[in-house]
Structures are given as structure tokens and as C-alpha cells.
Motif scaffolding. Structure first.
Motif, short mmCIF file in Angstrom:
data_model
loop_
_atom_site.label_atom_id
_atom_site.label_comp_id
_atom_site.label_asym_id
_atom_site.label_seq_id
_atom_site.Cartn_x
_atom_site.Cartn_y
_atom_site.Cartn_z
N ALA A 286 0.85 -1.21 0.00
CA ALA A 286 0.00 0.00 0.00
C ALA A 286 0.88 1.25 0.00
CB ALA A 286 -0.92 -0.02 1.21
N GLN A 287 1.96 1.20 0.75
CA GLN A 287 2.88 2.34 0.81
C GLN A 287 3.49 2.60 -0.56
OE1 GLN A 287 4.37 5.46 2.50
NE2 GLN A 287 3.09 4.10 3.74
N LEU A 288 3.94 1.53 -1.24
CA LEU A 288 4.53 1.69 -2.59
C LEU A 288 3.50 2.27 -3.56
CD1 LEU A 288 6.49 -1.68 -3.06
CD2 LEU A 288 7.41 0.56 -2.44
N LEU A 289 2.30 1.75 -3.45
CA LEU A 289 1.22 2.23 -4.31
C LEU A 289 0.96 3.71 -4.05
CD1 LEU A 289 -0.59 0.72 -6.31
CD2 LEU A 289 -2.13 0.17 -4.43
N ALA A 290 0.90 4.07 -2.80
CA ALA A 290 0.62 5.47 -2.43
C ALA A 290 1.70 6.39 -2.97
CB ALA A 290 0.52 5.58 -0.91
N VAL B 193 -5.59 2.60 0.43
CA VAL B 193 -5.04 3.82 -0.18
C VAL B 193 -6.19 4.60 -0.79
CG1 VAL B 193 -3.43 4.75 -1.90
CG2 VAL B 193 -2.89 2.60 -0.74
N ASN B 194 -6.44 5.78 -0.27
CA ASN B 194 -7.45 6.67 -0.86
C ASN B 194 -6.74 7.67 -1.77
OD1 ASN B 194 -9.77 5.61 0.28
ND2 ASN B 194 -9.61 6.86 2.13
N VAL B 195 -7.15 7.67 -3.02
CA VAL B 195 -6.50 8.55 -4.01
C VAL B 195 -7.48 9.66 -4.37
CG1 VAL B 195 -5.39 8.62 -6.28
CG2 VAL B 195 -5.44 6.47 -4.99
N GLU B 196 -7.04 10.89 -4.25
CA GLU B 196 -7.86 12.02 -4.70
C GLU B 196 -7.55 12.28 -6.16
OE1 GLU B 196 -10.36 13.90 -3.49
OE2 GLU B 196 -10.30 12.54 -1.74
N VAL B 197 -8.58 12.30 -6.98
CA VAL B 197 -8.38 12.61 -8.39
C VAL B 197 -8.61 14.12 -8.52
CG1 VAL B 197 -9.17 12.11 -10.74
CG2 VAL B 197 -9.20 10.30 -8.99
N LEU C 98 -3.15 12.98 -9.68
CA LEU C 98 -3.52 12.13 -8.55
C LEU C 98 -2.82 12.64 -7.29
CD1 LEU C 98 -3.17 8.58 -10.19
CD2 LEU C 98 -5.17 10.09 -10.13
N LYS C 99 -3.51 12.52 -6.17
CA LYS C 99 -2.93 13.01 -4.93
C LYS C 99 -3.22 12.00 -3.81
CE LYS C 99 -2.67 17.48 -2.58
NZ LYS C 99 -3.01 17.12 -1.23
N VAL C 100 -2.15 11.60 -3.14
CA VAL C 100 -2.33 10.69 -2.01
C VAL C 100 -1.60 11.26 -0.81
CG1 VAL C 100 -1.99 8.34 -1.16
CG2 VAL C 100 -2.34 8.71 -3.59
#
Ligand code: TLP
Length: 394
Positions: A299-303, A324-328, A312-314
Motif C-alpha cells: 500500500a505504501q509503494l502504491l501510495a 489507499v485513498n486517491v484524490e483525483v 492524482l494526490k495521495v
């Protein structure tokens, strides 16, 4: 789109593709395909399939009638879970939703009771208001902060004064750990203890929705027992990151569990030879708890990777476990839902929630290579969309 609807839609897409999640380890990462040759399912950790060890244990499980309380495998699972959490007893239930509902209804036996809980918690948002529909219990929400906690003063202020005919009677405080909608944030021992002190001071009970409590304990480096010591009851899911196909265990005092057992029957949750599924839960405790740290690493790598992609913003520092919540952002060539759809064509399954957000959840089917594939797909999809927009003068 809300999570339930999104899960259904993604399932339809998945049925057109392969049924097995990928853990392929190819060096090359092909991303330019309309027909996905690979599925990376990040919709939830609820999509995890039982391991080979679980399937073997299920096939050979010793069973008997659990409504009579004599299924040896269920008894073993309940005892193990109770021991892990330092509580007197445990009860195997079909789902986290039922575990939470029973936690609330047993602590709030009297109609017109009130529960204090977070505005963003699963119990309040995704469990159909079961506490009021089925139990005549009133929910009183306190705003969840971004870290999944509620302000302690606000919690205290929400406790109803006694001897006033206008109010329901506060009987319970609930928290969620990890906190799903707050991006899998861990609730600390200190905070949990403080809620426990508050509950005790006012003569209230304290329940934890511990659907992902093992993730929290792993990330915080603390035992599940210590983390939840202040609580009267905890509902623990086996069917999330622990990969069992079905089930949760509710733990608490012997008196609490005796009442919960009776209620489980009324709710239709009494299962006969349930040892067949409890057997998988025992493997979860033996094999899967120790693997959660890998999910957190992925999850950390993905973030980090997603946060480096324009549009994209994490909040990378806030990714503590497997969500992981990603703000578009408005810089993105596609909105959250369209981006999710485009990713689905490449076999990357995720869920668009709350308008501008995409939720990705790692679990034991997700490899390092899958993470790289997902990052490449997001990058490529957004770049190609920009190019198409330019061509069309958009
Ligand atoms: N959460 C599911 C969806 O329902 C949103 C998911 O994909 O995350 N508590 C928490 C904190 C949960 O996240 C969930 C499931 C539950 C309870 C309910 O568990 P089940 O699905 O077993 O009833």
C-alpha cells in the motif's frame, strides 16, 4: 458511486475477464491492452480467496452441531480469538455486520438506548442502520476527524444527561480500528484507553469494530490484547485481509457472549456444522496475521507511486495499513469514476467513492509486480487521455 454499487459493477466486469487475481511476476509490464490479460483486484481485501491450506483444513475439519455449542473447530476458533484479545469468550458469527449489530444490541438491550459513534464509521454508513431497524437503538454521531478519531470533548458532550425526559439514554460508545473511510488509519492505544476511561466514568459500554484490528495491531507494533484492553467487546473479521472466506468473531465477557449467542439465533446466524468455515479462520490466525505487513508495504509503494502521477494526490504519510485513498484532482484528464472504468479495461479493479476519490486495498494476492503494473496503468491511461484530448482540441 457508493462502495456496494461499485463492487457489483466491478464484479460484472470481472466475470468477463479471468477469475483469478494475478500475482504474475513478469519483468515487462504491458499496459496497452483493451482486453485485460491480467487482473489486479484492489476493490477490497474482502475479495481474497481462501489459501490452499484453508481449503485443505476446511475439507478435513472436525465438525458437530454448533447451535448445540459442540462443534469442536468452532469452539477452538472462539477460544483462540478470545485468548488473543484477552477476553473471556468468543462467538463465531457470519459477518462483520452481524458482529457489530450484536455488539450494539447486547450492550443496548433497552429500546431507546443511544450509541455514540463516528460520522464516517462503517456501522453508521454501511450497515443499513440495523441498530435502529432491528433494535430500536438510536445512533448519535460525532464528527470523525481525518485520522479516524472523534474529539474526546465532543464525545463527552454527546453523552446525554440522565433524568431528562427528552433524551434517549446513552449506553455505548463505538470506535472503528483501522478506520476504513479514513483510509485505514490506526487508532492508537492511548486514544482507545481514553475512550475506555470516558465510558467507564459515565457507566457506558465500549465496542470496537475491529474488522481490520490485526492490521492496526501490526502497524502499531502492539498486541491485539493491549490495543483493545479498554473495550468491552470487539468484532474481528476473518474475511478481510486474513483471507478466510466467511466469518467474524465477537469477543467479550462470558456474560456478554452468552447473551450474544442467544441473539445470534434470533438473527438467523446460528450455523450448524460451521466448523467447515471456522477451520479457515484458524488458518487465518496461524498463517495470515504475519503477512499483513506485506500488504501495508505494498500500500505504501502504491501510495508513493500514485502520488507522483500528475492529477492524482495521495496523503502518503497517512497510509498506515492496506487502504489507499486517491484524490483525483482537477488536473486529471479523467474524473474518478471514468478513471476507474478505464483502469478496469486494463484489469485493474478499484472503487470510485465520494465523487473525487478512488479506494485501492492491498491484500495477499497483490504482489510487488502487481503494484508496478497498476502504477504503469494509471500513468499510461492518464497520459493517453491527455493526448486524445489534445488531438480533439479539448
Ligand atoms: N467493509 C467492506 C464494505 O462493506 C465497505 C469493504 O470493502 O471495506 N466494519 C468495517 C470497518 C468494514 O470495512 C466492513 C466491510 C465491515 C465492518 C462489515 O463486514 P462484513 O462485510 O463481513 O459484514
Amino acid at each position: 458511486m457508493e462502495l456496494g454499487v461499485a463492487m457489483l459493477k466491478s464484479r460484472q466486469a470481472l466475470s468477463l475477464l479471468s477469475t483469478e487475481p494475478s500475482s504474475a511476476d513478469s519483468d515487462a509490464i504491458p499496459v496497452d491492452s483493451k482486453v485485460a490479460s491480467r487482473i489486479v483486484d484492489l476493490r477490497s481485501d474482502t475479495v481474497t480467496k481462501p489459501t490452499a491450506e484453508m481449503r485443505a483444513a476446511m475439507a478435513s475439519a472436525e465438525v458437530d452441531d454448533d447451535l448445540l455449542g459442540v462443534d469442536p473447530t468452532v469452539c477452538k476458533l472462539q477460544q483462540q480469538m478470545a485468548k488473543i484479545f484477552g477476553k473471556e469468550a468468543g462467538l463465531f458469527v457470519p459477518s462483520g455486520t452481524m458482529g457489530n449489530l450484536m455488539g450494539v444490541l447486547v450492550h443496548c438491550e433497552v429500546r431507546g438506548s443511544e450509541v455514540i459513534l463516528g460520522s464516517e464509521c462503517h456501522l453508521h454508513i454501511y450497515e443499513q442502520g440495523g441498530m435502529s431497524t432491528l433494535g430500536g437503538v438510536h445512533p448519535r454521531t460525532v464528527l470523525n476527524k481525518a485520522d479516524g478519531t472523534m474529539d474526546l470533548q465532543e464525545v463527552e458532550a454527546a453523552i446525554r444527561p440522565l433524568n431528562d425526559d427528552c433524551y434517549p439514554t446513552t449506553r455505548l460508545i463505538c470506535i472503528e480500528n483501522t478506520h476504513n473511510r479514513c483510509g485505514g488509519k490506526c487508532i492508537s492505544v492511548e486514544y482507545t484507553d481514553k475512550i475506555g476511561e470516558l465510558a467507564k466514568w459515565y457507566g457506558l459500554k465500549f465496542h470496537i469494530d475491529g474488522a481490520r484490528i490485526f492490521n492496526a495491531a501490526t502497524a502499531l507494533g502492539v498486541s491485539p490484547e493491549r490495543l483493545t484492553r479498554a473495550a468491552d467487546s470487539i468484532s474481528v473479521c476473518l474475511s478481510k485481509g486474513l483471507a478466510a472466506p466467511v466469518g467474524s468473531v465477537l469477543v467479550g465477557s462470558s456474560e456478554f457472549i452468552a447473551k450474544a449467542r442467544k441473539l445470534r439465533k434470533a438473527l438467523g446466524g446460528g450455523m450448524r456444522q460451521a466448523g467447515v468455515i471456522a477451520a479457515a479462520g484458524l488458518i487465518s490466525l496461524r498463517d495470515m496475521v504475519g503477512k499483513l505487513k506485506d500488504d501495508h508495504h505494498h500500500a505504501q509503494l502504491l501510495a508513493e507511486g500514485l502520488n507522483a502521477i500528475a492529477g492524482l494526490k495521495v496523503d502518503v504519510a497517512n497510509v498506515e495499513t492496506n487502504i489507499v485513498n486517491v484524490e483525483v484532482t482537477t488536473d486529471s484528464a479523467l474524473g474518478a469514476e471514468d478513471l476507474c472504468e478505464a483502469m478496469k479495461e486494463r484489469g485493474v479493479l478499484s472503487i470510485a467513492t465520494q465523487g473525487t476519490r478512488i479506494r485501492l486495498v492491498t491484500h495477499y494476492h497483490i504482489s510487488n509486480d502487481d503494484v508496478q503494473y497498476v502504477l504503469a496503468c494509471f500513468q499510461d491511461t492518464l497520459l493517453k487521455t491527455i493526448a486524445v484530448h489534445r488531438e480533439n482540441g479539448i
